[in-house]
Design an enzyme around this catalytic site. Structure first.
Site, PDB file in Angstrom:
ATOM      1  N   TRP A 121     -60.371  65.454  40.016  1.00  0.00           N
ATOM      2  CA  TRP A 121     -59.484  65.901  39.641  1.00  0.00           C
ATOM      3  C   TRP A 121     -58.542  66.447  40.034  1.00  0.00           C
ATOM      4  O   TRP A 121     -57.186  66.200  40.410  1.00  0.00           O
ATOM      5  CB  TRP A 121     -59.632  66.825  38.159  1.00  0.00           C
ATOM      6  CG  TRP A 121     -60.141  65.722  37.212  1.00  0.00           C
ATOM      7  CD1 TRP A 121     -60.754  64.597  36.851  1.00  0.00           C
ATOM      8  CD2 TRP A 121     -60.806  66.721  35.568  1.00  0.00           C
ATOM      9  NE1 TRP A 121     -61.134  64.210  36.189  1.00  0.00           N
ATOM     10  CE2 TRP A 121     -61.498  65.746  35.259  1.00  0.00           C
ATOM     11  CE3 TRP A 121     -61.118  68.159  35.997  1.00  0.00           C
ATOM     12  CZ2 TRP A 121     -62.597  66.191  34.065  1.00  0.00           C
ATOM     13  CZ3 TRP A 121     -61.888  68.494  34.722  1.00  0.00           C
ATOM     14  CH2 TRP A 121     -62.715  67.174  33.855  1.00  0.00           C
ATOM     15  N   LYS A 141     -52.611  64.845  60.870  1.00  0.00           N
ATOM     16  CA  LYS A 141     -53.229  65.058  61.734  1.00  0.00           C
ATOM     17  C   LYS A 141     -54.754  64.161  62.358  1.00  0.00           C
ATOM     18  O   LYS A 141     -55.576  64.254  62.566  1.00  0.00           O
ATOM     19  CB  LYS A 141     -53.613  66.297  62.045  1.00  0.00           C
ATOM     20  CG  LYS A 141     -52.089  67.673  62.054  1.00  0.00           C
ATOM     21  CD  LYS A 141     -51.828  67.215  63.310  1.00  0.00           C
ATOM     22  CE  LYS A 141     -50.452  68.715  63.626  1.00  0.00           C
ATOM     23  NZ  LYS A 141     -49.907  68.723  64.470  1.00  0.00           N
ATOM     24  N   ALA A 168     -49.636  63.393  52.164  1.00  0.00           N
ATOM     25  CA  ALA A 168     -49.416  62.723  53.725  1.00  0.00           C
ATOM     26  C   ALA A 168     -50.544  63.652  54.720  1.00  0.00           C
ATOM     27  O   ALA A 168     -50.421  64.223  54.270  1.00  0.00           O
ATOM     28  CB  ALA A 168     -47.999  62.432  54.208  1.00  0.00           C
ATOM     29  N   ASP A 219     -55.779  84.499  47.398  1.00  0.00           N
ATOM     30  CA  ASP A 219     -55.991  86.077  47.710  1.00  0.00           C
ATOM     31  C   ASP A 219     -54.443  86.300  48.871  1.00  0.00           C
ATOM     32  O   ASP A 219     -54.138  87.177  48.978  1.00  0.00           O
ATOM     33  CB  ASP A 219     -56.755  86.689  48.772  1.00  0.00           C
ATOM     34  CG  ASP A 219     -57.235  86.304  49.586  1.00  0.00           C
ATOM     35  OD1 ASP A 219     -57.218  85.360  50.282  1.00  0.00           O
ATOM     36  OD2 ASP A 219     -58.304  86.836  50.498  1.00  0.00           O
ATOM     37  N   HIS A 279     -55.829  75.277  50.854  1.00  0.00           N
ATOM     38  CA  HIS A 279     -57.034  75.625  51.851  1.00  0.00           C
ATOM     39  C   HIS A 279     -56.757  77.486  51.795  1.00  0.00           C
ATOM     40  O   HIS A 279     -57.912  77.991  52.460  1.00  0.00           O
ATOM     41  CB  HIS A 279     -55.448  75.195  53.092  1.00  0.00           C
ATOM     42  CG  HIS A 279     -55.956  73.827  53.196  1.00  0.00           C
ATOM     43  ND1 HIS A 279     -56.990  73.751  54.951  1.00  0.00           N
ATOM     44  CD2 HIS A 279     -55.563  72.561  52.852  1.00  0.00           C
ATOM     45  CE1 HIS A 279     -56.703  72.119  54.665  1.00  0.00           C
ATOM     46  NE2 HIS A 279     -56.291  71.379  53.300  1.00  0.00           N
ATOM     47  N   ASP A 319     -48.514  60.354  40.394  1.00  0.00           N
ATOM     48  CA  ASP A 319     -48.997  58.916  39.691  1.00  0.00           C
ATOM     49  C   ASP A 319     -50.253  58.825  39.611  1.00  0.00           C
ATOM     50  O   ASP A 319     -51.060  59.517  40.736  1.00  0.00           O
ATOM     51  CB  ASP A 319     -48.092  58.000  39.570  1.00  0.00           C
ATOM     52  CG  ASP A 319     -47.233  57.191  41.201  1.00  0.00           C
ATOM     53  OD1 ASP A 319     -48.432  57.346  42.031  1.00  0.00           O
ATOM     54  OD2 ASP A 319     -46.259  56.745  41.289  1.00  0.00           O
TER      55      ASP A 319
END
Length: 361
Positions: free
Chosen positions: A194, A206, A203, A92, A77, A224
């Site tokens: 990828w 929200k 998980a 950054d 994010h 895995d």
């Protein structure tokens, strides 16, 4: 002995020395840090106290738990806040430096908790927010069985501005929209697949607020291929409430499926690459590490950074083997790749089970 003979002998000796030098590589000198640990570059010594601190006090004693999942989410994010046309500084640390702005973006819902958890570590140690976010993410992944050592480079300058909004893909976005946004940041469709190996240890809090900490696969504490397997199974239910934006039906109680993952697993642009990750641990590890490293350098000048990858711990070995969940068979697979057969997998014995929520959620 003639001059010609001496010259020939000297040339022969020189060639022999050159061959010996090539055959026996020079031993690279390593820096010894104050605590006795070694690294390729003395500038990386500052990371060892940070490593010890976050392993004990952020990751609960080097566990692969909720804080690892959230730290890995934060790496993406922060970094994906980058666009050659729309702006943003990439990896950054702006999501920490300008948290009052960026944590209020709709796509960053819930990320304020890990930002609040990481901010004291940034303040305590001599490290930029951009470096800390990527370092914590790499260390966290190394705690997971089957995980990888994501390359880490030190020296990101402090962020100077917040990222623009609308640069983080949402789970309700179309495949074309997601791939276009990622292409704008420099990633191909296969690289998107990828990167989504991260959902193997992830998980959602929200998407369905009634069931926080619901994992995307049945083994959220192991890096895995179960995520790539289980997203291709027929959806049977919603683990909490229905009609949540960005959610598709899941095959298992206690497991949540993002609409975007469901669609990417079945779209012609990504389906065959998605299937290729099933029961292919070396590929998952190699591709994820390389693409995460690329993402961690968005907006950065790599030539001005220091390679401190050897500070990242070696992950535990993979636990278990690729399998279908109990109660499922290959007839439950919604195969979207016509080019190659779906890998032969057996199911766990016994009846269909429920996946527990991630501890600490």
């Amino acid at each position: 002995m003639s001059f010609k003979t001496l010259s020939a002998l000297a040339l022969a000796l020189g060639a022999a020395v050159q061959f010996a030098s090539a055959a026996v590589p020079l031993v690279q000198k390593r820096a010894t840090c104050a605590d006795g640990r070694t690294t390729a570059n003395a500038a990386c010594c500052v990371l060892f106290p940070i490593l010890d601190d976050i392993q004990e006090n952020l990751f609960d004693g080097a566990q692969c738990g909720e804080e690892v999942h959230e730290s890995l989410r934060l790496t993406f994010h922060d970094a994906i806040g980058f666009s050659p046309t729309l702006g943003g500084g990439g990896a950054d640390g702006s999501i920490i430096a300008f948290d009052t702005i960026e944590t209020n973006f709709p796509a960053n819902a819930g990320i304020d908790e890990i930002v609040s958890a990481q901010k004291p570590f940034v303040a305590k140690h001599n490290i930029s927010a951009g470096d800390f976010i990527q370092f914590a993410g790499a260390v966290g992944v190394s705690n997971c069985p089957g995980g990888v050592r994501i390359p880490f480079f030190l020296g990101r300058p402090d962020a100077v501005a917040a990222s623009p909004d609308h640069l983080v893909p949402e789970p309700f976005d179309s495949v074309d929209s997601i791939l276009a946004r990622m292409s704008d940041a420099g990633f191909s469709p296969v690289e998107v697949v990828w990167l989504l190996a991260s959902h193997s240890i992830a998980a959602a809090d929200k998407v369905d607020p009634s069931i926080p900490g619901t994992p995307f696969d049945s083994t959220p504490g192991v890096f895995d291929s179960q995520f790539f397997i289980e997203t291709q199974l027929k959806g049977r239910l919603f683990p909490g409430t229905a009609d949540n934006k960005g959610e598709a039906q899941s095959p298992l109680q206690g497991e949540i499926r993002l609409q975007s993952d469901h669609l990417l697993a079945r779209d012609p642009q990504t389906a065959c690459e998605w299937q290729s990750m099933v029961n292919n641990q070396p590929k998952i590890q190699n591709r994820f590490a390389a693409t995460m490293s690329k993402m961690a350098l968005l907006g950065q000048d790599k030539t001005k950074l220091i390679d401190c990858s050897d500070v990242i711990p070696t992950p535990p070995a993979l636990v278990g083997a690729a399998h279908l969940p109990a109660g499922f068979s290959l007839s439950d697979v919604e195969q979207a790749c016509a080019a190659t057969p779906f890998p032969a997998l057996t199911a766990d014995p016994g009846p269909v089970t429920s996946v527990p929520p991630v501890p600490g959620s």
